[in-house]
Write an enzyme that holds these catalytic residues in place. Structure first.
Site, PDB file in Angstrom:
ATOM      1  N   SER A  36       0.899  -1.272  -0.133  1.00  0.00           N
ATOM      2  CA  SER A  36      -0.023   0.069  -0.033  1.00  0.00           C
ATOM      3  C   SER A  36       0.855   1.189   0.085  1.00  0.00           C
ATOM      4  O   SER A  36       1.748   1.343  -0.859  1.00  0.00           O
ATOM      5  CB  SER A  36      -0.894  -0.182   1.165  1.00  0.00           C
ATOM      6  OG  SER A  36      -2.000   1.095   0.958  1.00  0.00           O
TER       7      SER A  36
ATOM      8  N   GLU B 121      -9.812  -3.639  -6.118  1.00  0.00           N
ATOM      9  CA  GLU B 121      -9.411  -2.291  -5.445  1.00  0.00           C
ATOM     10  C   GLU B 121      -9.194  -1.031  -6.223  1.00  0.00           C
ATOM     11  O   GLU B 121      -9.027  -0.986  -7.316  1.00  0.00           O
ATOM     12  CB  GLU B 121      -8.005  -2.819  -4.758  1.00  0.00           C
ATOM     13  CG  GLU B 121      -7.019  -2.976  -5.641  1.00  0.00           C
ATOM     14  CD  GLU B 121      -5.637  -3.117  -4.814  1.00  0.00           C
ATOM     15  OE1 GLU B 121      -5.149  -2.281  -4.191  1.00  0.00           O
ATOM     16  OE2 GLU B 121      -4.716  -4.274  -5.149  1.00  0.00           O
TER      17      GLU B 121
ATOM     18  N   HIS C  44      -7.397  -5.257  -1.888  1.00  0.00           N
ATOM     19  CA  HIS C  44      -6.111  -4.626  -1.774  1.00  0.00           C
ATOM     20  C   HIS C  44      -5.073  -5.425  -0.747  1.00  0.00           C
ATOM     21  O   HIS C  44      -5.505  -6.069   0.298  1.00  0.00           O
ATOM     22  CB  HIS C  44      -6.417  -3.453  -0.921  1.00  0.00           C
ATOM     23  CG  HIS C  44      -5.373  -2.254  -0.612  1.00  0.00           C
ATOM     24  ND1 HIS C  44      -4.707  -1.847  -1.624  1.00  0.00           N
ATOM     25  CD2 HIS C  44      -4.961  -1.947   0.809  1.00  0.00           C
ATOM     26  CE1 HIS C  44      -3.748  -0.931  -0.926  1.00  0.00           C
ATOM     27  NE2 HIS C  44      -3.906  -0.954   0.339  1.00  0.00           N
TER      28      HIS C  44
END
Length: 304
Positions: free
Chosen positions: A144, A238, A268
């Site tokens: 991320s 995502e 994600h």
């Protein structure tokens, strides 16, 4: 079986998704509770350390002969998370690459806005090099925000004249804080966890009075030339899907060796659910093979 796994995971994540209107302290507490709920495997040891004055969580796996080093950067949109909370995912890479993992506890916004995270990431990498670790034995890994941060750190290291690691692996990278990716809209309903409104609410915390389109904030806009091989993975469910796709495209255009993997129907950082999602373990296995090959290839020949 994997279809059933994906459906079950989607339902669980929708129940645990953060509402975009809760305050940051509550978000931090909920994330810590979520990530701490699953105990670490007993063969993983986490100890406190530091690199270049930056706190770290040093992660070892019993039975793994640590020939290499995974320098790991956690997610949390630059405002949440910490190094130790990502120990399991970092250890999964260490298992597959014959490495120890060092997870970097970079400073978080809004207490420490940009460039604190970027500065800490570079300081930790310099500290690792100064400790005598060869860049040919290092891979960067991030999920991320950490996936965006590893790219920004390599660009920063290159611009400071430092040798670069053997390769890097970005899981669902958060690489465009302008939120310009089309998947912010097209994947909004499919994404069980990430919400564009929640992302938007946190951007000023990190960016402060800077331009979100700066390459060191949003590496999608950086000059990526000269970077080592890059492995990028994302799920089709995502909102950050386009960050991964566009980052891979920009890397390829800059003559960077890049491998992009998009797994259908998963969310994600789906690799974090490797214990209950076959696709997560498969993706980690594939990334581990690629990183191991790059480490072998670069042995004694660090990227400049």
């Amino acid at each position: 079986m994997t279809s059933e796994q994906r459906t079950t995971l989607d339902a669980i994540l929708r129940q645990s998704a953060f509402p975009p209107d809760i305050d940051l302290d509550e978000q931090r507490a909920q994330l810590r509770a979520l990530l701490s709920a699953q105990p670490l495997p007993t063969d993983i040891t986490v100890t406190a350390g530091e690199l270049g004055g930056v706190p770290t969580a040093d992660i070892t796996v019993d039975g793994v002969e640590a020939r290499h080093t995974v320098l790991y950067f956690h997610g949390g949109v630059y405002v949440m998370g910490d190094a130790a909370l990502s120990a399991d995912l970092a250890a999964q890479i260490a298992r597959r690459t014959g490495a120890k993992a060092i997870s970097v506890d970079y400073r978080l916004a809004p207490e420490h806005p940009y460039p604190a995270a970027v500065d800490d990431a570079l300081a930790a990498y310099e500290g690792l090099l100064n400790n005598g670790t060869s860049p040919a034995d290092i891979v960067f890994v991030g999920e991320s925000a950490g996936g965006g941060l590893i790219v920004a750190t390599m660009v920063n290291a290159r611009d400071h004249g430092l040798p670069l690691p053997a390769a890097a692996y970005a899981m669902s990278p958060y690489a465009d804080l302008t939120l310009a990716g089309e998947s912010m809209k097209t994947k909004r309903e499919a994404d069980p966890l990430m919400n564009p409104d929640a992302l938007l609410a946190r951007i000023p915390d990190y960016v402060a009075d800077r331009d979100a389109a700066l390459g060191s904030i949003s590496p999608i806009f950086a000059d990526l030339s000269g970077l080592p091989p890059l492995v990028i993975q994302a799920g089709s469910h995502e909102v950050l899907l386009d960050d991964a796709v566009r980052l891979a495209r920009e890397a390829a255009a800059a003559d960077v060796e890049v491998t992009l993997g998009i797994t259908p129907g998963v969310p994600h950082v789906f690799q974090a659910y490797h214990a209950v999602l076959d696709e997560g373990a498969t993706a980690l296995d594939h990334a581990g093979r690629l990183l191991s090959a790059y480490l072998s290839r670069s042995a004694g020949v660090p990227h400049e």
